[in-house]
Design an enzyme around this catalytic site. Sequence first.
Site, PDB file in Angstrom:
ATOM      1  N   GLU A 105      -0.774  -8.410   5.401  1.00 25.39           N
ATOM      2  CA  GLU A 105      -0.484  -8.536   6.842  1.00 25.39           C
ATOM      3  C   GLU A 105      -1.745  -8.439   7.694  1.00 25.39           C
ATOM      4  O   GLU A 105      -1.699  -8.669   8.895  1.00 25.39           O
ATOM      5  CB  GLU A 105       0.541  -7.470   7.263  1.00 25.39           C
ATOM      6  CG  GLU A 105       0.041  -6.030   7.310  1.00 25.39           C
ATOM      7  CD  GLU A 105      -0.096  -5.367   5.946  1.00 25.39           C
ATOM      8  OE1 GLU A 105       0.031  -6.061   4.917  1.00 25.39           O
ATOM      9  OE2 GLU A 105      -0.369  -4.154   5.918  1.00 25.39           O
ATOM     10  N   CYS A 164       0.823  -1.208   0.000  1.00 23.84           N
ATOM     11  CA  CYS A 164       0.000   0.000   0.000  1.00 23.84           C
ATOM     12  C   CYS A 164       0.865   1.270   0.000  1.00 23.84           C
ATOM     13  O   CYS A 164       1.468   1.587  -1.014  1.00 23.84           O
ATOM     14  CB  CYS A 164      -0.989  -0.056   1.153  1.00 23.84           C
ATOM     15  SG  CYS A 164      -2.446   0.939   0.825  1.00 23.84           S
ATOM     16  N   HIS A 183      -3.172  -5.249   1.635  1.00 26.68           N
ATOM     17  CA  HIS A 183      -2.507  -5.524   2.919  1.00 26.68           C
ATOM     18  C   HIS A 183      -2.524  -7.008   3.295  1.00 26.68           C
ATOM     19  O   HIS A 183      -3.419  -7.436   4.034  1.00 26.68           O
ATOM     20  CB  HIS A 183      -3.226  -4.749   4.033  1.00 26.68           C
ATOM     21  CG  HIS A 183      -3.088  -3.264   3.928  1.00 26.68           C
ATOM     22  ND1 HIS A 183      -2.061  -2.569   4.516  1.00 26.68           N
ATOM     23  CD2 HIS A 183      -3.853  -2.351   3.292  1.00 26.68           C
ATOM     24  CE1 HIS A 183      -2.196  -1.280   4.263  1.00 26.68           C
ATOM     25  NE2 HIS A 183      -3.277  -1.117   3.520  1.00 26.68           N
TER      26      HIS A 183
HETATM   27  N1  GLN Z   1      -3.466   6.326   0.927  1.00 28.54           N
HETATM   28  C1  GLN Z   1      -2.218   6.032   1.572  1.00 28.54           C
HETATM   29  C2  GLN Z   1      -1.052   6.723   0.892  1.00 28.54           C
HETATM   30  O1  GLN Z   1      -1.108   6.987  -0.273  1.00 28.54           O
HETATM   31  C3  GLN Z   1      -1.961   4.550   1.580  1.00 28.54           C
HETATM   32  C4  GLN Z   1      -2.973   3.851   2.441  1.00 28.54           C
HETATM   33  C5  GLN Z   1      -2.486   2.592   3.067  1.00 28.54           C
HETATM   34  O2  GLN Z   1      -1.297   2.326   3.148  1.00 28.54           O
HETATM   35  N2  GLN Z   1      -3.416   1.821   3.569  1.00 28.54           N
HETATM   36  O3  GLN Z   1      -0.098   7.002   1.524  1.00 28.54           O
END
Ligand code: GLN
Length: 199
Positions: free
Chosen positions: A184, A87, A182
């Site tokens: 995890e 992410c 994610h």
């Molecule tokens: N929207 C976040 C970003 O761009 C990422 C969100 C997340 O890691 N769950 O930093």
Amino acid sequence: MTTRIGVIAMQGDVEEHVIALEKTLAERGALGEVIKIKYRGIVRSCDALVIPGGESTTIGRLMQRENILSEIKTAVEEREIPILGTCAGLVLLAREGDDEVAKTGQPLLGLMDVKVKRNAFGRQRESFETLLKMNIFEEPFPAVFIRAPSITHVAEHVEVLATFDEHVVATQQENILALAFHPELTEDRRIHHYFLDLV
Ligand code: GLN
């Protein structure tokens, strides 16, 4: 041999990755330790690295302040250690970001030759879970998306591992693994095993 896995611990879901990695090591019967990286000078002793989800602007700035961006680049480019970004971690691994990334001036590691778009799934789909078909597994993977980015451009030598609604959401470039979701946050540890296979 003891494997040392470092989780970048600036902000975000650090603990979840540490627990998932510890459970994965135990399942493999492998000798290893998982350490949290908050300061410079530790990356060089790691055999693999994880950048968790969170807020990529915050994680990026704190990594810059601690001067560990260049340490990570050296470890991945020169020692070719595996790195997993989930992410926000995917955003930080990318070579290029969208306008939002440019506007905030957040530093990127630029290790993976992809372009990313932050918060690509819009308001209605801010958070959701789906069974994702990935080309590295037989069975679909339960993927949790939270304000997820997507990958909007992929260089030729980067392999697409999964797409969702025409968004590229998982890629691999040699030892670099990047996911918009994610792994995890679920008990399915196939991705963590896949990652440790790279070590
Ligand atoms: N929207 C976040 C970003 O761009 C990422 C969100 C997340 O890691 N769950 O930093």
